[in-house]
Structures are given as structure tokens and as C-alpha cells.
Motif scaffolding. Structure first.
Motif, PDB file in Angstrom:
ATOM      1  N   GLN A   1      19.172  31.760  39.764  1.00 39.05           N
ATOM      2  CA  GLN A   1      20.015  31.363  40.740  1.00 39.05           C
ATOM      3  C   GLN A   1      20.026  32.534  41.947  1.00 39.05           C
ATOM      4  O   GLN A   1      19.854  33.687  41.845  1.00 39.05           O
ATOM      5  N   PRO A   2      20.582  31.991  43.350  1.00 40.51           N
ATOM      6  CA  PRO A   2      20.271  32.904  44.422  1.00 40.51           C
ATOM      7  C   PRO A   2      21.646  34.119  44.386  1.00 40.51           C
ATOM      8  O   PRO A   2      22.493  33.607  43.907  1.00 40.51           O
ATOM      9  N   PHE A   3      21.039  35.206  44.827  1.00 39.59           N
ATOM     10  CA  PHE A   3      22.171  36.217  44.757  1.00 39.59           C
ATOM     11  C   PHE A   3      22.999  36.248  45.950  1.00 39.59           C
ATOM     12  O   PHE A   3      22.485  35.878  46.950  1.00 39.59           O
ATOM     13  N   ASP A   4      24.099  36.210  46.000  1.00 33.19           N
ATOM     14  CA  ASP A   4      25.331  36.075  47.152  1.00 33.19           C
ATOM     15  C   ASP A   4      25.477  37.296  47.926  1.00 33.19           C
ATOM     16  O   ASP A   4      26.468  38.092  47.645  1.00 33.19           O
ATOM     17  N   TYR A   5      24.403  37.755  48.774  1.00 29.71           N
ATOM     18  CA  TYR A   5      24.693  38.963  49.491  1.00 29.71           C
ATOM     19  C   TYR A   5      25.937  38.707  50.084  1.00 29.71           C
ATOM     20  O   TYR A   5      26.370  40.006  50.249  1.00 29.71           O
ATOM     21  N   ALA A   6      26.280  37.913  50.809  1.00 27.24           N
ATOM     22  CA  ALA A   6      27.256  38.139  51.924  1.00 27.24           C
ATOM     23  C   ALA A   6      28.636  38.039  50.956  1.00 27.24           C
ATOM     24  O   ALA A   6      29.480  39.045  51.211  1.00 27.24           O
ATOM     25  N   GLY A   7      28.933  37.645  49.727  1.00 26.69           N
ATOM     26  CA  GLY A   7      29.951  37.745  49.074  1.00 26.69           C
ATOM     27  C   GLY A   7      30.084  39.156  48.357  1.00 26.69           C
ATOM     28  O   GLY A   7      31.250  39.812  48.265  1.00 26.69           O
ATOM     29  N   TYR A   8      29.013  39.576  48.120  1.00 23.55           N
ATOM     30  CA  TYR A   8      28.918  41.175  47.306  1.00 23.55           C
ATOM     31  C   TYR A   8      29.102  42.301  48.254  1.00 23.55           C
ATOM     32  O   TYR A   8      29.810  42.989  48.167  1.00 23.55           O
ATOM     33  N   TYR A   9      28.483  41.882  49.357  1.00 19.71           N
ATOM     34  CA  TYR A   9      28.450  42.758  50.603  1.00 19.71           C
ATOM     35  C   TYR A   9      30.172  42.922  50.871  1.00 19.71           C
ATOM     36  O   TYR A   9      30.661  43.978  51.210  1.00 19.71           O
ATOM     37  N   ASN A  10      30.512  41.902  51.013  1.00 19.61           N
ATOM     38  CA  ASN A  10      32.107  41.749  51.605  1.00 19.61           C
ATOM     39  C   ASN A  10      32.859  42.542  50.630  1.00 19.61           C
ATOM     40  O   ASN A  10      33.698  43.270  50.929  1.00 19.61           O
ATOM     41  N   TYR A  11      32.943  42.150  49.415  1.00 20.45           N
ATOM     42  CA  TYR A  11      33.507  42.773  48.318  1.00 20.45           C
ATOM     43  C   TYR A  11      33.416  44.287  48.110  1.00 20.45           C
ATOM     44  O   TYR A  11      34.458  45.183  48.298  1.00 20.45           O
ATOM     45  N   PHE A  12      32.269  44.646  48.213  1.00 23.35           N
ATOM     46  CA  PHE A  12      32.161  46.249  48.132  1.00 23.35           C
ATOM     47  C   PHE A  12      32.551  46.901  49.376  1.00 23.35           C
ATOM     48  O   PHE A  12      33.063  48.003  49.408  1.00 23.35           O
ATOM     49  N   CYS A  13      32.390  46.373  50.693  1.00 24.73           N
ATOM     50  CA  CYS A  13      33.144  46.900  51.890  1.00 24.73           C
ATOM     51  C   CYS A  13      34.333  46.822  51.851  1.00 24.73           C
ATOM     52  O   CYS A  13      35.167  47.826  52.337  1.00 24.73           O
ATOM     53  N   TYR A  14      35.113  45.610  51.160  1.00 27.07           N
ATOM     54  CA  TYR A  14      36.566  45.717  51.232  1.00 27.07           C
ATOM     55  C   TYR A  14      37.199  46.822  50.190  1.00 27.07           C
ATOM     56  O   TYR A  14      38.199  47.348  50.427  1.00 27.07           O
ATOM     57  N   TYR A  15      36.523  46.971  49.181  1.00 28.07           N
ATOM     58  CA  TYR A  15      36.818  47.963  48.138  1.00 28.07           C
ATOM     59  C   TYR A  15      36.711  49.386  48.712  1.00 28.07           C
ATOM     60  O   TYR A  15      37.853  49.926  48.560  1.00 28.07           O
ATOM     61  N   ALA A  16      35.914  49.517  49.696  1.00 25.93           N
ATOM     62  CA  ALA A  16      35.905  50.824  50.169  1.00 25.93           C
ATOM     63  C   ALA A  16      36.791  50.995  51.249  1.00 25.93           C
ATOM     64  O   ALA A  16      37.393  51.944  51.388  1.00 25.93           O
ATOM     65  N   THR A  17      37.034  49.876  51.752  1.00 22.90           N
ATOM     66  CA  THR A  17      38.306  49.693  52.897  1.00 22.90           C
ATOM     67  C   THR A  17      39.675  50.184  52.290  1.00 22.90           C
ATOM     68  O   THR A  17      40.219  50.911  52.866  1.00 22.90           O
ATOM     69  N   VAL A  18      39.865  49.355  51.211  1.00 24.62           N
ATOM     70  CA  VAL A  18      41.174  49.788  50.637  1.00 24.62           C
ATOM     71  C   VAL A  18      41.034  51.104  49.815  1.00 24.62           C
ATOM     72  O   VAL A  18      42.366  51.805  50.205  1.00 24.62           O
ATOM     73  N   ALA A  19      40.103  51.515  49.462  1.00 23.67           N
ATOM     74  CA  ALA A  19      40.331  52.968  49.099  1.00 23.67           C
ATOM     75  C   ALA A  19      40.408  53.941  50.105  1.00 23.67           C
ATOM     76  O   ALA A  19      41.305  54.885  49.894  1.00 23.67           O
ATOM     77  N   LEU A  20      39.688  53.798  51.216  1.00 26.79           N
ATOM     78  CA  LEU A  20      39.921  54.718  52.370  1.00 26.79           C
ATOM     79  C   LEU A  20      41.078  54.807  53.019  1.00 26.79           C
ATOM     80  O   LEU A  20      41.776  55.473  53.435  1.00 26.79           O
ATOM     81  N   ALA A  21      41.555  53.431  53.047  1.00 29.30           N
ATOM     82  CA  ALA A  21      42.949  53.106  53.789  1.00 29.30           C
ATOM     83  C   ALA A  21      44.104  53.958  52.886  1.00 29.30           C
ATOM     84  O   ALA A  21      45.096  54.450  53.606  1.00 29.30           O
ATOM     85  N   PHE A  22      43.905  53.667  51.479  1.00 31.39           N
ATOM     86  CA  PHE A  22      45.181  54.446  50.765  1.00 31.39           C
ATOM     87  C   PHE A  22      44.822  55.715  50.152  1.00 31.39           C
ATOM     88  O   PHE A  22      45.481  56.182  49.298  1.00 31.39           O
ATOM     89  N   ALA A  23      43.625  56.121  50.706  1.00 32.53           N
ATOM     90  CA  ALA A  23      43.142  57.775  49.932  1.00 32.53           C
ATOM     91  C   ALA A  23      44.327  58.612  50.404  1.00 32.53           C
ATOM     92  O   ALA A  23      44.447  59.299  49.187  1.00 32.53           O
ATOM     93  N   THR A  24      44.815  58.762  51.373  1.00 35.18           N
ATOM     94  CA  THR A  24      45.751  59.782  51.775  1.00 35.18           C
ATOM     95  C   THR A  24      46.971  59.611  51.369  1.00 35.18           C
ATOM     96  O   THR A  24      47.863  60.567  51.254  1.00 35.18           O
ATOM     97  N   ILE A  25      47.552  58.438  50.967  1.00 35.63           N
ATOM     98  CA  ILE A  25      48.753  58.274  50.380  1.00 35.63           C
ATOM     99  C   ILE A  25      48.857  58.015  48.974  1.00 35.63           C
ATOM    100  O   ILE A  25      50.016  58.051  48.244  1.00 35.63           O
ATOM    101  N   GLN A  26      47.766  57.703  48.342  1.00 29.80           N
ATOM    102  CA  GLN A  26      47.561  57.460  47.000  1.00 29.80           C
ATOM    103  C   GLN A  26      46.110  57.856  46.387  1.00 29.80           C
ATOM    104  O   GLN A  26      45.155  57.074  46.406  1.00 29.80           O
TER     105      GLN A  26
END
Length: 994
Positions: free
Chosen positions: A601-626
Motif C-alpha cells: 500500500q502507498p504511504f500517506d505522506y500528506a496525512g502523516y506529515y500533517n499529524y506530526f506537524c500538528y502534534y508539534a504545534t499543539v505541544a509548542l502552543a501549550f508548552a508554556t502553560i502546561q
């Protein structure tokens, strides 16, 4: 009316249902379940992850079809390292596989994906140490500075006995000078993020330059070919493309050019033919599921809306109708293919140079503005093109982009309402209990059970919707005019990330704060008779926002913990494993579906890149308050840095290789994540800092966005051109150094063939039927023998040879009473069909998983006349003399539908205009290579081919030139020599002295 209904639900204390709902919307995340929910999420996530991982370890050695399809099908070059049968035997090969091994075996895209995963892992190691080591002590110690007098004065309470997680937030540091620590940490976070991005930018540049220098890239045709779109009407000829490239003035070399011809409705016809074949296979699979006991009723279906011989919605016999429909479509496709060159030229074409440096130099010079308003770019691999979008004008693309962005905005607004419901009620079930008394009683009776539900339900429901988003955005990107599938995937990733951040992070997180602010303004206006402006100024907007973010932070910790479970589910392949068993047992899969099910099966680069960047965004956004979100997301990236490596090596393929062009998109997303983290720090300072310190802190934070923008600009100027282009500027010197190899490279230039639209030469699909139903096919088609003759089967337009009876030479065996390909039960596996175009194109890993890519060049080897690809995947040797002088090229004065370049254009094989054989089983195709080999044994798909045995033989006497398959030919010229055949491109392309 709504207010009256809510007013009836008074709780006896004077608070109406309306007031209760308003209070819930204003503060939905408070309650006592937060700590329990966290431990519920932690327990379920870690426990389920461990169980699924162990299940994978036990099942892997006994199911290579699911857990190692690449190892089964790949050639020796791309095969992954061998894995032992031990339970943990898959771990040592992952440890020994280097980044260069990833590049060689799975491609540059996969290697850069793993580099990005490791970058996130290492980056969050540092961020976790800084964030937890600095911020948590500051929050715990500075909370004591908040005096009871200020509590009473500001009517603000930290709440004794609050959740432990709320103590790790800055909401207990009201008016504290310790907020300077947040300012310092914001700078440290940005420095760490930029350091890792820069370090990996340098590594990506190194990998990309090695990729451009690799033998595979150097010998590929697309590497030295330009794609020109939006070509003006006066330049829509082969010679016109050459004149456009002359205006770029990047090299003195004259390219070989090929203008595209309008294929009109042919793509739609081929697509409809494929759909009809698949439908017929599905009906036959269900009808013949039990060959010993056929259903009493034959299957029925609705006639196609495009079939004018039937009324709309008319029910017909599915088998008879689809068989006839396929026959008619094949006849129509053949007719259209034969008349393609009578159509007008299109607004795009290709120009191929002798050297890669010449093509890249021309593309670099014309990167901002092409000649005569055209758009010039490096050509992608032929199978990466979205053919129907190449002819789209620039203004149409702009309009479609506007419409698509509008649809994305509408979808974002549409999802706001359910998102708010999840945020208010599912994220804290206590809120649902306040408006639902019966549920509240159950909540009080079983608090631990509902704590588990709360920790799992809201994140699960949130993720279900996003499962379908990639498919929606892919359709939108195709309609907006993306010319390549790799650029489509990058745009899908961009839209997914924007949607996630705006809707699932920002709106989800601060909606309650915005609503609470509105409620406070309304109450102040009602109770204190304040004006709207006074109520707004006293509403403490920023305090409401930050307080809400602190209260929702435990939810995001639980959500990130559940992502670890998602990583385990990925490597377990539980969906594919379960679906394979369920489909075989409960459904009636066709032979084609079973073959495709066994393919990688083909690897879904768009989906996985989006999730990884999104997880990093959540972490950086909440890092200073939690700060606890940092080690949680670190654990996820640590886990996935191993699990995704196994999936890329043994399970998934890269369907369309972009050569690492995802990097710039994910680089920009990481800078956006760092910027959002800075915004949150600024909001915290404004909300909780004292008035005298606010402006100094904000002034200190002010340079951060500009520093991030400057860092992006610096990296773009320093790296992007070197990553994208093999050479910049004039390529005359490089051409002089390679002048001796000009003749050798020109021998294999057949741009019009290799970059021809696939509908012109791709063989049509043949319906597949299980061999166990062979004896029933005559019975099914007993009423259709009248349309058959000695050369056709079932009325199909292709010519078939009847299978010969081994006991009676010269007599038909009668084994194939219908136009089907019979497939044995033990051959319904991708291994037997991986060289067939219909399967290889969808699961071939860009053609490189099983050998060489289709546009690699090796002069002097035999090839098929159709595509120039030999059995080894190399290109045919083909030479034709032509003038290369700028001043000796002739210009055609014909119309768009007929004009060509007599000299200086592209060489095509003789008779290239003729319609190709449409099925690879056709015996006529045995002269044209693997794609048109004889039937051999049905179902094998890789029968030996007697390829090209007489393809290059000279014709006898005055016999007409042979008819061979091809694409854009059948053009006539005013200068036709009497007695000379003018139906092949060779007539127009050869020199007049030949």
C-alpha cells in the motif's frame, strides 16, 4: 420560544436552564474529572499500545503478506534487510539500517520523512528538559506570591483542591514578576526550534544534491526535460516550443520538443471502461460465488446515464449489459485513438535537452516569468502528471483556487457547531450532567467509569471526522489545477494543517473563552447597567482566554497520549489484517481485488506529515502553560521514530517519488508552530502580568516574530535554489564539457512517446474471473453467440486466438467461452501480476520497486515500439538526424490542428499515429514487448515475451511502412512528396537528404 423552554427547567435554586447552558459554554472545562481522565488516558494508551505491539510481534513472522509485502515483491536493490522469525527479530535490522540505506531502498521521500521524525524526537528532548526543568518549578514556587488580599480584591480564586495539572499552569501566578521566565523560555524555545531546522536543512541539501548526482536521476529523461504550460496559440507547435526556449537564453542548445494534442473524451472513455470492467467483475464474483449452486435470479443493474440506448434508470441484466457496454466502449476508444491527431494542439508541451544542467539552467532563469506569458518548470516523472490539469489556463487555476479556499472556509465553519458540542460536553461529562439530570445521577454513581469514557470519547469522536478529510482535500486540489500528484499531496498537507490548527486547536480551545467573555459582557450590561464599551473593558478578555487554555490543557495531554495508541495501530496493520479476513469471508471479492489487496500500500505522506506537524504545534502552543505536553509528545515521536521506519522498509511504498520536495512545506509549518507558541506567551503576559511590567515584557517578546521571518528568508535564500535546481544560470560551459556525448544522448530522445498521454497507449483492462467458474461461462453467455465470429470472443473488438487443444493440434480447446482472463485460486496474488501495467502503475512504487523507472535512458538496447521501455526497464536506442542551428529551423504555417516542425522537432517511431492494441493478451501485441505479450497461461501475467524480434527489420521493396502503435501522429504537410507515404512522424522529422 427557546428561552421559554429553557426557563421551565429551573433547578429550584433560581437558575434557569438557559443560565446553566450559558455558564457551561463559558466554562466547559472545569470539574473534578480532569485528573482521573488523565490517568484513564495514560492507562488505556500505554496498556493498549503495549498489547497491540506484542500482538504485532507474535503475528509478524507468520503473515508476510501484511507485515512485509515489500520484502516479497521488491527487486534485489530495493529489498529491505532480511528479518529473522524471532518475536523481536524486526528490531536489529532497524538499528543497522542507515539513512543512506533508506535512500537506496525506499527513496529520498522516505528518508527525509524519517529524518523529520528524528528531528522532532531530538528537538522535544531538549524542549522537555528546558520546559519541565524551568517552568514547573517557577509555577509551583511563584503561586505562593498570590496573596489572599489580591484574591478578594480581584474576585479571582485559584481554587483550593484543584487538579494537580492546574497547579502546573501560570493561572496561579497572578501579578507575579516571575513571568519574565516565560519570556526567556520563549527565546530559548525559538532558538532550539531554529537550530534543529537549520541543522536538518543542511542535511536535506546534502541528500538532495546526492539525489541529483545519482545515476538513476542522471539517466532519467524527466531530469533534463522542461514542462511548458500556458503556451500562446502562435507557439503551439513543436517548433514553437523550441522558439520559446530560445527566448529564455540560458543555453545555446536546441531541445527536442513535443506539443500535446487534444485527446478530447478519451480519458473519460478509458475511465468509464475501467469502471465497467470492475462492475462486471463484481457482479460475476457475487453470482458465481458458489459455482455448484447459482442464484435463481441473475443480477440486475441500472443502465449507465451516458448510454442513450436505454432510458434513464432502466433496470437491465447486469452481466449481459456490462459485457455489451465494454464492447461498445472499446470500439469507441479505438475510433478516438485513430483520430487523435486530427484534433487541435493544446497549451502545454515538453522540451528535452541533451544535458541536465541545460534544462535546470533554463528552468531557473524562467522560474519567475516565462517567455510570452508561458510557465516553464522542470518536468516531473511522466506518471506523476495530472494530465487533465495541464491544459488549464492560469486564470482558471486562480479562480478554482479561490473556490476551493471558499469551500475549505465553509467546511471549517460547518464543523464549528459539532466541535463546540464536543468541547462543552464530551471534554467534560460533568457539563452534560448539569443539563441532563438522569445522566448526572449515573455520573455520580460511577465516576471512575465515566472518567475513562471522558478520557477516550472526545478525542475519538474528534478524530473520526478527520479520517475523511484527506480524500476531500485531494479532490479539491485536483479541481484547483495541480499539475502533479506530488504537488497535490503537498497542498493537501497544507490544507489539512490549516484546518486542524484553525478548527481543532484554536476554535476548539478558545471558543469557551470567547463565549464566556460575551456572557460576562451581557451580565454586566444587565446587572450593573453598564454600557457595552464599559462592559467590554471590564470583561478581562485576555484573562478569560488564558484561563480557558489552562483549564483545557489536561484534555490535550490525554489527546496526545491517545496518539501513541494510533502509532501502535499503524504498525499492527490491524485494519488491513481484519479487512482481508472479513472481505474473504463475508463479501465476494473479485480476483482483481484480491490481487490488489496483496499489493504493498502507498504511504500517506500528506496525512502523516500533517499529524506530526500538528502534534508539534499543539505541544509548542501549550508548552508554556502546561509543560507536561512536551514529554508526552516526545514519547510519541520516540515511538514513531522506530515504528514508521519499519513500515517504510517492509510495508509501505512511495507511490509518487518527489525527491524530497516535502521539506520546505514542513519547515514552514514548524515555524508557524513556534510563532503560535510566542503568541500564547504574549497572551499570558497580558492576562496575568502586572500593568507596570506588561509593556516591558511585550517589548521583549516583540522581536521574536521578526526573527522567525528573517530565519525563514535566510534559509530560503541559502538553500532552496540549490535543493531545487541542479545548476543555476547559463549552461553553455557545461555543454561544451559534455559535447562528446551529445550524439549518444540524442539517440534515446523520444519525448513525445515517453511524455505522451497514457490513454493513447495504455492497454485496456480485461475482466478477470476465477478459474473455478470456467465451466459456467458458456452457460452465462449462451444467448450471445450470434455476435461472435471466428476472430472475436463475446463481441469484443480485440482479436483473440482460441486456446489450442493439446490432444488435437489446430483445433480450439474451447476453454475460454467468454472474453475473460481466468485466474487460478493459487495465483490471486500480486506477485504474479506486478509487471502488468494495470497493477504496476498503482502499486509499483513509482516504477522503481521492481526495477528501473520507465524514463531511464540506456542507448543501444532493444525496446518496445509503444513506450520505449524494454523488459529490463531501459529505453530504446533511436536516432534521427536533424538541424540544431537557431537560424536553420523552419516555421510551420499550418493550423493548430496540423502544424508541426519539419526540422528541429521531436522524432517519433514510424506509424506512431496508429491505434495501439488495447489488450495485452492480443496476439498482435506479441511484436511490441511485454505490455502486449501473448496470453500464455491465463492468470500468470508475466509470460515470456518474444519481444521485438522483427520490430527493426527493413521492409521489402515498395511495401507500405508497418503500422505500429503510438500517440500524437497522423499529421499532413503541404510539401508531401508524390509517391511517399505521409502517415508517420518519421516523414516529417527526417532530414530532406535521407
Amino acid at each position: 420560544m427557546a428561552a421559554a423552554l429553557w426557563a421551565r427547567q429551573d433547578d429550584g435554586g433560581g437558575k434557569s436552564g438557559t443560565d446553566e447552558l450559558l455558564n457551561l459554554l463559558a466554562n466547559p472545562y472545569g470539574g473534578t474529572l480532569s485528573t482521573n481522565s488523565f490517568f484513564a488516558s495514560l492507562g488505556t494508551s500505554l496498556g493498549a499500545t503495549a498489547v497491540i505491539a506484542l500482538l504485532f510481534c507474535f503475528l509478524r513472522p507468520y503473515n508476510n503478506v501484511v507485515y512485509a509485502p515489500r520484502a516479497k515483491h521488491a527487486d534485489s536493490k530495493h529489498a529491505p534487510p532480511p528479518v529473522s522469525k524471532g518475536i523481536f527479530g524486526w528490531i536489529p535490522p532497524l538499528m543497522r539500517t542507515t539513512e543512506q540505506d533508506l535512500v537506496d531502498k525506499v527513496g529520498l521521500d522516505a528518508a527525509i520523512f524519517m529524518r523529520f521524525t528524528r528531528m522532532c524526537r531530538n528537538m522535544f528532548v531538549v524542549l522537555s528538559i528546558v520546559g519541565c526543568g524551568v517552568l514547573i518549578p517557577v509555577y509551583l514556587l511563584s503561586a505562593n506570591e498570590y496573596t489572599p488580599q489580591r484574591k478578594r480584591q480581584d474576585n479571582y480564586s485559584t481554587g483550593q483542591g484543584v487538579s494537580f495539572f492546574y497547579k502546573l499552569t501560570p493561572q496561579n501566578m497572578y501579578f507575579s514578576k516571575s513571568f519574565w521566565a516565560l519570556v526567556v523560555v520563549a527565546y530559548v524555545f525559538d532558538i532550539v526550534v531554529c537550530y534543529f531546522l537549520y541543522h536538518n536543512y543542511v542535511a536535506v541539501l546534502r541528500l538532495r544534491r546526492a539525489y541529483l548526482d545519482s545515476p538513476e536521476y542522471q539517466r532519467s529523461l524527466h531530469a533534463r526535460t522542461l514542462l511548458l504550460t500556458d503556451i500562446p496559440n502562435d507557439y503551439r507547435t513543436d517548433d514553437g516550443i523550441v522558439r520559446l526556449t530560445d527566448e529564455i537564453r540560458a543555453t545555446d542548445s536546441v531541445p527536442r520538443a513535443a506539443i500535446a494534442r487534444n485527446v478530447k473524451e478519451l480519458p473519460e472513455l478509458v475511465e468509464e471502461h475501467e469502471d465497467a470492467v470492475r462492475k462486471l467483475e463484481k457482479y460475476l464474483a457475487k453470482y458465481l460465488k458458489n459455482p455448484d449452486k447459482l442464484p435463481a435470479q441473475r443480477p440486475m443493474c441500472k443502465a449507465s446515464s451516458k448510454d442513450k440506448t436505454y432510458s434513464k434508470g432502466q433496470k437491465v441484466d447486469a452481466i449481459e449489459y456490462l459485457t455489451a457496454r465494454i464492447k461498445n466502449l472499446e470500439i469507441e476508444i479505438k475510433q478516438v485513438r485513430e483520430t487523435i491527431d486530427k484534433r487541435n494542439a493544446l497549451s502545454y508541451g515538453f522540451a528535452s535537452y541533451d544535458q541536465i544542467s541545460e534544462a535546470h539552467g533554463a528552468a531557473y532563469v524562467a522560474r519567475k516569468k516565462g517567455p510570452q506569458g508561458s510557465i516553464v518548470r522542470l518536468a516531473p516523472r511522466p506518471n506523476d502528471l495530472v494530465w487533465k490539469n495541464l491544459k488549464m489556463a492560469k486564470k482558471d487555476r486562480n479562480w478554482q483556487n479561490f473556490i476551493n479556499n471558499l469551500w475549505v472556509a465553509v467546511l471549517t465553519l460547518f464543523w464549528t457547531a459539532p466541535n463546540v458540542f464536543i468541547a462543552v460536553f464530551l471534554a467534560n461529562l460533568a457539563n452534560l450532567g448539569k443539563v441532563w439530570p438522569a445522566f448526572n445521577q449515573s455520573l455520580l454513581d460511577h465516576p471512575k467509569w465515566w472518567a475513562v469514557v471522558q478520557g477516550v470519547a472526545a478525542p475519538a469522536v474528534t478524530n473520526i471526522f478527520y479520517y475523511y478529510l484527506p480524500a476531500i482535500f485531494r479532490r479539491l486540489c485536483i479541481s484547483s489545477g495541480d499539475v502533479t500528484k506530488t504537488s497535490r499531496e503537498r497542498h493537501v498537507m497544507h490544507k489539512l494543517y490549516t484546518f486542524f490548527v484553525v478548527n481543532n486547536l484554536i476554535i476548539f480551545s478558545i471558543f469557551a473563552a470567547l463565549w464566556g467573555f460575551v456572557v460576562n459582557v451581557i451580565n454586566a450590561n444587565k446587572d450593573k447597567n453598564e454600557g457595552v464599551w464599559e462592559a467590554i473593558t471590564h470583561g478581562k478578555f485576555f484573562l478569560s482566554v488564558i484561563t480557558t487554555l489552562c483549564q483545557i490543557s489536561p484534555y490535550w495531554i490525554g489527546w496526545l497520549l491517545q496518539r501513541n495508541l494510533g502509532a501502535a495501530v499503524d504498525i499492527s496493520q490491524v485494519v488491513n489484517l481484519a479487512w482481508g479476513s472479513i472481505s474473504r469471508k463475508w463479501f465476494s471479492p473479485t480476483p482483481r481485488e484480491l490481487i490488489e489487496l496483496s499489493a504493498p500500500q502507498p504511504f500517506d505522506y500528506a496525512g502523516y506529515y500533517n499529524y506530526f506537524c500538528y502534534y508539534a504545534t499543539v505541544a509548542l502552543a501549550f508548552a508554556t502553560i502546561q509543560p507536561l505536553v512536551l514529554p508526552v509528545v516526545l514519547f510519541y515521536f520516540f515511538l514513531d521514530s522506530w515504528l514508521k521506519k519499519y513500515l517504510l522498509l517492509y510495508v509501505f511504498i512511495t507511490k509518487y517519488e518527489s525527491g524530497g520536495m516535502f521539506w520546505r512545506t514542513i519547515f514552514n509549518r514548524m515555524l508557524v508552530a513556534a510563532f503560535l507558541g510566542n503568541v500564547v506567551v504574549a497572551l499570558v503576559v497580558v492576562a496575568f502580568g502586572s500593568v507596570g511590567i506588561n509593556w516591558a515584557m511585550l517589548a521583549a517578546l516583540g522581536p521574536l516574530p521578526f526573527l522567525l521571518a528573517a530565519f525563514k528568508w535566510y534559509c530560503a535564500r541559502k538553500f532552496d535554489d540549490q535543493i531545487h535546481y541542479y545548476q543555476k544560470g547559463n549552461a553553455i560551459k557545461d555543454r561544451e564539457e559534455h559535447a562528446g556525448s551529445e550524439h549518444k544522448t540524442r539517440k534515446s530522445d523520444r519525448v513525445g512517446v515517453r511524455f505522451g498521454h497514457p490513454v493513447l497507449y495504455k492497454p485496456l483492462m480485461t475482466p478477470m474471473v476465477s478459474a473455478k467458474s470456467q465451466h459456467l461461462l458458456k452457460q452465462i453467455y449462451s444467448g450471445r453467440t450470434s455476435v461472435e465470429d471466428s476472430r472475436t470472443v463475446g463481441g469484443y473488438s480485440d482479436v483473440y486466438l482460441d486456446a489450442m487443444d493439446s490432444n488435437a493440434p489446430g483445433k480450439a480447446s474451447g476453454k475460454n467461452p467468454a472474453p475473460f482472463e481466468l485466474v487460478d485460486e493459487n495465483q490471486m496474488d500480486f506477485e504474479h501480476y506486478k509487471n502488468r501495467p494495470e497493477f504496476r502503475d498503482e502499486a509499483g512504487g513509482d516504477g522503481e520497486l521492481y526495477g528501473r523507472a520507465a524514463d531511464l535512458i540506456r542507448p543501444g538496447t532493444p525496446s518496445t515500439i509503444m513506450t520505449g521501455v524494454t523488459r529490463t526497464g531501459t529505453m530504446e536506442s533511436y536516432d534521427r538526424s536533424r538541424s540544431t542551428s537557431r537560424h536553420d529551423r523552419n516555421r510551420s504555417d499550418d493550423s493548430d490542428s496540423t502544424r508541426v516542425a519539419p526540422v528541429g522537432g521531436t522524432d517519433y517511431p514510424r506509424g506512431y499515429h496508429q491505434t495501439p492494441h488495447m489488450r495485452e493478451q492480443s496476439p498482435a501485441g506479441s511484436d511490441f514487448g511485454d505490455g502486449f505479450a501473448g496470453r500464455g497461461r491465463p492468470g500468470l501475467g508475466h509470460a515470456p515475451s518474444r519481444e521485438g524480434l522483427v520490430g527493426g527489420a527493413a521492409r521489402m521493396g515498395m511495401s507500405p511502412p508497418p503500422k505500429m502503435p503510438g500517440g500524437y501522429g497522423n499529421l499532413r504537410s503541404e510539401n508531401t512528396t508524390p509517391g511517399e507515404e505521409s502517415t508517420s512522424y518519421d516523414y516529417f522529422r527526417r532530414g530532406r537528404g535521407l
